[in-house]
Design a protein around this motif. Structure first.
Motif, PDB file in Angstrom:
ATOM      1  N   GLY A   1      -6.649 -15.910  -1.228  1.00  0.00           N
ATOM      2  CA  GLY A   1      -5.582 -15.203  -0.400  1.00  0.00           C
ATOM      3  C   GLY A   1      -5.876 -13.601  -0.455  1.00  0.00           C
ATOM      4  O   GLY A   1      -6.957 -13.291  -1.141  1.00  0.00           O
ATOM      5  N   HIS A   2      -5.055 -13.234   0.255  1.00  0.00           N
ATOM      6  CA  HIS A   2      -5.249 -11.566   0.312  1.00  0.00           C
ATOM      7  C   HIS A   2      -4.442 -10.724  -0.733  1.00  0.00           C
ATOM      8  O   HIS A   2      -4.547  -9.624  -0.871  1.00  0.00           O
ATOM      9  CB  HIS A   2      -4.759 -11.108   1.758  1.00  0.00           C
ATOM     10  N   GLY A   3      -3.758 -11.500  -1.689  1.00  0.00           N
ATOM     11  CA  GLY A   3      -3.125 -10.636  -2.557  1.00  0.00           C
ATOM     12  C   GLY A   3      -1.608 -10.278  -2.707  1.00  0.00           C
ATOM     13  O   GLY A   3      -1.243 -10.056  -1.595  1.00  0.00           O
ATOM     14  N   THR A   4      -1.189 -10.197  -3.735  1.00  0.00           N
ATOM     15  CA  THR A   4       0.294  -9.519  -3.651  1.00  0.00           C
ATOM     16  C   THR A   4       0.176  -8.816  -4.781  1.00  0.00           C
ATOM     17  O   THR A   4      -0.343  -8.727  -6.064  1.00  0.00           O
ATOM     18  CB  THR A   4       1.384 -10.721  -3.872  1.00  0.00           C
ATOM     19  N   GLN A   5       0.918  -7.578  -4.629  1.00  0.00           N
ATOM     20  CA  GLN A   5       1.217  -6.525  -5.705  1.00  0.00           C
ATOM     21  C   GLN A   5       2.165  -6.620  -6.775  1.00  0.00           C
ATOM     22  O   GLN A   5       3.254  -6.986  -6.310  1.00  0.00           O
ATOM     23  CB  GLN A   5       1.376  -5.018  -4.940  1.00  0.00           C
ATOM     24  N   VAL A   6       1.858  -6.635  -7.799  1.00  0.00           N
ATOM     25  CA  VAL A   6       2.746  -6.754  -9.171  1.00  0.00           C
ATOM     26  C   VAL A   6       2.794  -5.440  -9.801  1.00  0.00           C
ATOM     27  O   VAL A   6       1.736  -4.798 -10.135  1.00  0.00           O
ATOM     28  CB  VAL A   6       2.675  -7.803  -9.889  1.00  0.00           C
ATOM     29  N   THR A   7       3.902  -4.720  -9.734  1.00  0.00           N
ATOM     30  CA  THR A   7       4.008  -3.458 -10.546  1.00  0.00           C
ATOM     31  C   THR A   7       5.014  -3.336 -11.545  1.00  0.00           C
ATOM     32  O   THR A   7       6.065  -3.933 -11.250  1.00  0.00           O
ATOM     33  CB  THR A   7       4.455  -2.217  -9.577  1.00  0.00           C
TER      34      THR A   7
ATOM     35  N   TYR B   1      -2.428  -9.606  -7.581  1.00  0.00           N
ATOM     36  CA  TYR B   1      -2.610 -10.722  -7.849  1.00  0.00           C
ATOM     37  C   TYR B   1      -3.141 -11.643  -6.816  1.00  0.00           C
ATOM     38  O   TYR B   1      -2.536 -11.709  -5.753  1.00  0.00           O
ATOM     39  CB  TYR B   1      -1.402 -11.512  -8.449  1.00  0.00           C
ATOM     40  N   TYR B   2      -4.135 -12.137  -7.138  1.00  0.00           N
ATOM     41  CA  TYR B   2      -4.834 -13.082  -6.000  1.00  0.00           C
ATOM     42  C   TYR B   2      -5.018 -14.659  -6.245  1.00  0.00           C
ATOM     43  O   TYR B   2      -5.252 -15.123  -7.514  1.00  0.00           O
ATOM     44  CB  TYR B   2      -6.372 -12.748  -5.773  1.00  0.00           C
TER      45      TYR B   2
END
Length: 121
Positions: free
Chosen positions: A112-118, A93-94
């Motif tokens: 932004g550089h993004g964050t992982q959602v699993t 997610y960015y």
């Protein structure tokens, strides 16, 4: 120099919730639109939610009714509350924002550089 930093991603079970945050910092005069995008493996980046400076919101059909975008203008921050998460919500997610670094200048588009959602059991 302007930075957008996302936080709040992680691993969650189907049906669970997460809250993402994106804080903009640096030399910022004003922020217009703020958006959340996501990109799943092998897929193109897609717009998930949008919030205008006046608070008007738009959502993709795939998240409508489950996700909620908000912003705190005093903190230059946007949030994405994600409820009833599904495995197909798994993605990076960015955060994206259109902003001005000074008055009477052209606005710029920042990511932004993004964050992982699993989402997985």
């Amino acid at each position: 120099q302007v930075q957008l930093v996302e936080s709040g991603g992680g691993l969650v079970q189907p049906g669970g919730s997460l809250r993402l945050s994106c804080a903009a910092s640096g030399s910022i005069f004003s922020i217009n639109d703020m958006n959340w995008y996501r990109q799943a493996p092998g897929k193109t980046r897609e717009l998930v939610a949008h919030i205008a400076s006046n608070g008007r919101t738009i959502y993709s059909d795939s998240v409508k009714g489950r996700f909620a975008i908000s912003r705190d203008n005093a903190k230059n921050t946007t949030y994405l509350q994600m409820n009833s998460l599904k495995p197909e919500d798994t993605a990076v997610y960015y955060c994206n924002a259109e902003l001005w670094v000074a008055p009477s200048t052209q606005s710029g588009d920042y990511w932004g550089h993004g964050t992982q959602v699993t989402v997985s059991s």
